[in-house]
Write an enzyme that holds these catalytic residues in place. Structure first.
Site, PDB file in Angstrom:
ATOM      1  N   CYS A 133     -13.392  17.874  28.651  1.00  0.00           N
ATOM      2  CA  CYS A 133     -13.126  19.239  29.128  1.00  0.00           C
ATOM      3  C   CYS A 133     -12.633  19.286  30.571  1.00  0.00           C
ATOM      4  CB  CYS A 133     -14.375  20.101  28.982  1.00  0.00           C
ATOM      5  SG  CYS A 133     -14.818  20.365  27.268  1.00  0.00           S
ATOM      6  N   ASN A 154     -14.349  27.558  23.756  1.00  0.00           N
ATOM      7  CA  ASN A 154     -14.146  26.404  24.639  1.00  0.00           C
ATOM      8  C   ASN A 154     -12.885  25.658  24.172  1.00  0.00           C
ATOM      9  OD1 ASN A 154     -14.185  23.974  25.985  1.00  0.00           O
ATOM     10  ND2 ASN A 154     -16.354  23.561  25.640  1.00  0.00           N
ATOM     11  N   HIS A 185     -14.269  26.430  33.974  1.00  0.00           N
ATOM     12  CA  HIS A 185     -14.155  25.983  32.594  1.00  0.00           C
ATOM     13  C   HIS A 185     -14.931  26.959  31.716  1.00  0.00           C
ATOM     14  CE1 HIS A 185     -14.083  23.692  29.015  1.00  0.00           C
ATOM     15  NE2 HIS A 185     -15.323  23.249  29.087  1.00  0.00           N
TER      16      HIS A 185
HETATM   17  N1  ACO Z   1     -26.253  29.661  14.864  1.00  0.00           N
HETATM   18  C1  ACO Z   1     -27.571  29.858  14.776  1.00  0.00           C
HETATM   19  N2  ACO Z   1     -28.473  28.974  15.223  1.00  0.00           N
HETATM   20  C2  ACO Z   1     -28.016  27.853  15.796  1.00  0.00           C
HETATM   21  C3  ACO Z   1     -26.645  27.584  15.938  1.00  0.00           C
HETATM   22  C4  ACO Z   1     -25.738  28.539  15.440  1.00  0.00           C
HETATM   23  N3  ACO Z   1     -24.392  28.392  15.537  1.00  0.00           N
HETATM   24  N4  ACO Z   1     -26.492  26.398  16.568  1.00  0.00           N
HETATM   25  C5  ACO Z   1     -27.721  25.922  16.813  1.00  0.00           C
HETATM   26  N5  ACO Z   1     -28.642  26.801  16.362  1.00  0.00           N
HETATM   27  C6  ACO Z   1     -30.108  26.707  16.437  1.00  0.00           C
HETATM   28  C7  ACO Z   1     -30.600  25.300  16.630  1.00  0.00           C
HETATM   29  O1  ACO Z   1     -30.669  24.621  15.391  1.00  0.00           O
HETATM   30  C8  ACO Z   1     -31.960  25.530  17.266  1.00  0.00           C
HETATM   31  O2  ACO Z   1     -32.873  25.851  16.206  1.00  0.00           O
HETATM   32  P1  ACO Z   1     -34.406  25.309  16.274  1.00  0.00           P
HETATM   33  O3  ACO Z   1     -34.981  25.920  17.518  1.00  0.00           O
HETATM   34  O4  ACO Z   1     -34.959  25.849  15.012  1.00  0.00           O
HETATM   35  O5  ACO Z   1     -34.282  23.822  16.342  1.00  0.00           O
HETATM   36  C9  ACO Z   1     -31.767  26.800  18.096  1.00  0.00           C
HETATM   37  O6  ACO Z   1     -30.559  27.413  17.594  1.00  0.00           O
HETATM   38  C10 ACO Z   1     -31.656  26.544  19.589  1.00  0.00           C
HETATM   39  O7  ACO Z   1     -30.707  25.477  19.793  1.00  0.00           O
HETATM   40  P2  ACO Z   1     -30.328  24.985  21.252  1.00  0.00           P
HETATM   41  O8  ACO Z   1     -29.322  23.898  21.126  1.00  0.00           O
HETATM   42  O9  ACO Z   1     -31.556  24.719  22.037  1.00  0.00           O
HETATM   43  O10 ACO Z   1     -29.625  26.320  21.836  1.00  0.00           O
HETATM   44  P3  ACO Z   1     -29.041  26.611  23.266  1.00  0.00           P
HETATM   45  O11 ACO Z   1     -29.580  27.875  23.776  1.00  0.00           O
HETATM   46  O12 ACO Z   1     -29.112  25.410  24.181  1.00  0.00           O
HETATM   47  O13 ACO Z   1     -27.493  26.889  22.960  1.00  0.00           O
HETATM   48  C11 ACO Z   1     -25.356  25.756  23.167  1.00  0.00           C
HETATM   49  C12 ACO Z   1     -26.692  25.891  22.394  1.00  0.00           C
HETATM   50  C13 ACO Z   1     -24.604  27.067  23.029  1.00  0.00           C
HETATM   51  C14 ACO Z   1     -24.566  24.619  22.576  1.00  0.00           C
HETATM   52  C15 ACO Z   1     -25.631  25.504  24.667  1.00  0.00           C
HETATM   53  O14 ACO Z   1     -26.626  24.517  24.800  1.00  0.00           O
HETATM   54  C16 ACO Z   1     -24.404  25.054  25.435  1.00  0.00           C
HETATM   55  O15 ACO Z   1     -23.488  25.825  25.656  1.00  0.00           O
HETATM   56  N6  ACO Z   1     -24.377  23.805  25.915  1.00  0.00           N
HETATM   57  C17 ACO Z   1     -23.336  23.280  26.793  1.00  0.00           C
HETATM   58  C18 ACO Z   1     -22.046  23.007  26.086  1.00  0.00           C
HETATM   59  C19 ACO Z   1     -21.046  22.462  27.081  1.00  0.00           C
HETATM   60  O16 ACO Z   1     -20.920  22.941  28.191  1.00  0.00           O
HETATM   61  N7  ACO Z   1     -20.379  21.392  26.742  1.00  0.00           N
HETATM   62  C20 ACO Z   1     -19.536  20.713  27.736  1.00  0.00           C
HETATM   63  C21 ACO Z   1     -18.138  20.880  27.498  1.00  0.00           C
HETATM   64  S1  ACO Z   1     -17.646  20.399  25.875  1.00  0.00           S
HETATM   65  C22 ACO Z   1     -16.609  18.977  26.021  1.00  0.00           C
HETATM   66  O17 ACO Z   1     -16.550  18.332  26.998  1.00  0.00           O
HETATM   67  C23 ACO Z   1     -15.850  18.569  24.753  1.00  0.00           C
END
Ligand code: ACO
Length: 323
Positions: A113, A280, A250
């Protein structure tokens, strides 16, 4: 002193819109979950046969037009992507030929990214050193090509798109500083296991289309790292928070963007947000947001812009520039 200055911007989004409601039909998710956790409402998806190079071409022609620069004047093309059309030649070379800029240096940068920010940092050095006078810097991705549409934790996050800028040598600033960083020790938190040298991994189901991410861990490191990098960038440019007119971050997650804005003491009205409509787009996200901000009239000549990105590697990078 030679600076590189942004002479023109351009961007391109594929036509097909994929809404959160569309994804509700594919995986166990809801519009409410996606919007509240990420800020994303919809994203774009490249048509069948439409490649990263196609997106890059459209964004680049718009940037060249905005700059009033002919492709034949470009002396360097640096393209950030993690989804190249083919393994080689680089997408930058394919783009170069299509634009008619044959002969100039052209290469891809893979920094996930942070790809566009890395490309900008590299091109800035070429211009500053006097090696080239005009450079084309592109961020282009078709991330949806490597998504597993049965994995709700990743398929809701990413979209396709491209942005580009034309850099020109100038005696006036310009890019004031670029900061590029990486820590490969975090590979396990965000990666795609498909290899060339490591093997194509026919043994793994869906191995060919997989982004592997431990989202919540990535989130924590991203917020902390961006916080640190903002301070480093201001210091390097000899500026304070109050000197920044616009944050162009980003677009991975609205909550990460809000945390960085808070660190900068910037109200959200001074932050360019496109994540709601683009998702993203990896390397595409910063130049897409920049182009939108320029074309909408928000960003004006003479203003100070802080651009930043964080992604797989981990990589993180920033630029402070006078537009
Ligand atoms: N719909 C519903 N529930 C979901 C989904 C979905 N699409 N995806 C995951 N969940 C569930 C999980 O299974 C988990 O359930 P559990 O508690 O029963 O285990 C729950 O939601 C919480 O999951 P988390 O991963 O803890 O949720 P979080 O609040 O952290 O959000 C997210 C996830 C949106 C991915 C966030 O962590 C994020 O944005 N992370 C950073 C991403 C990023 O910046 N990446 C870098 C760039 S990408 C690149 O370089 C290619």
């Amino acid at each position: 002193m030679i600076y590189s200055r942004i002479a023109g911007t351009g961007s391109y989004l594929p036509e097909q819109i994929v809404s959160n409601a569309d994804l509700e039909k594919l995986v166990d998710t809801t519009d409410e979950w996606i919007a509240s956790r990420t800020g994303i409402r919809e994203r774009r998806k490249a048509a069948e046969g439409e490649t990263t190079g196609d997106l890059a071409f459209h964004a680049s022609t718009r940037a060249l037009e905005a700059a009033g620069v002919a492709a034949s004047e470009i002396e360097l093309i640096v393209l950030g992507t993690t989804t190249p059309d083919i393994i080689f030649p680089s997408t930058a070379c394919l783009l170069q030929h299509r634009l008619g800029a044959n002969g100039c240096a052209a290469f891809d940068v893979n920094a996930a990214c942070s790809g566009f920010m890395y490309a900008l940092g590299v091109a800035d050095q070429f211009v500053r050193s006097g090696q080239v006078k005009k450079a084309l810097v592109v961020g282009a991705e078709t991330l949806t090509r490597m998504l597993d549409y049965s994995d709700r934790s990743t398929c809701v996050l990413f979209g396709d798109g491209a942005g580009a800028v034309v850099l020109e040598a100038s005696s006036e600033p310009g890019i004031l500083t670029t900061r590029l960083h990486a820590d490969g020790g975090y590979k396990h938190l965000l990666y795609n296991p498909v290899g060339v040298s490591a093997g194509f991994r026919h043994d793994e189901p869906n191995a060919g289309v997989r982004v592997m991410m431990t989202g919540n861990e990535v989130f924590k490191v991203a917020v902390k790292t961006l916080d640190r990098m903002v301070g480093e960038t201001l210091n390097a440019a000899g500026m304070a928070e109050k000197d920044v007119d616009w944050l162009i971050p980003h677009q991975a997650n609205l909550r990460i963007i809000e945390a960085t804005a808070k660190r900068l003491k910037l109200p959200m009205e001074r932050v360019i947000v496109t994540v709601d409509r683009h998702g993203n787009t990896s390397s595409g996200s910063v130049p897409l947001a920049l182009d939108e901000a320029v074309r909408s009239g928000k960003v004006q000549r003479g203003q100070n812009l802080l651009l930043e990105a964080f992604g797989g590697g981990f990589t993180w990078a920033s630029a402070l520039l006078r537009y």
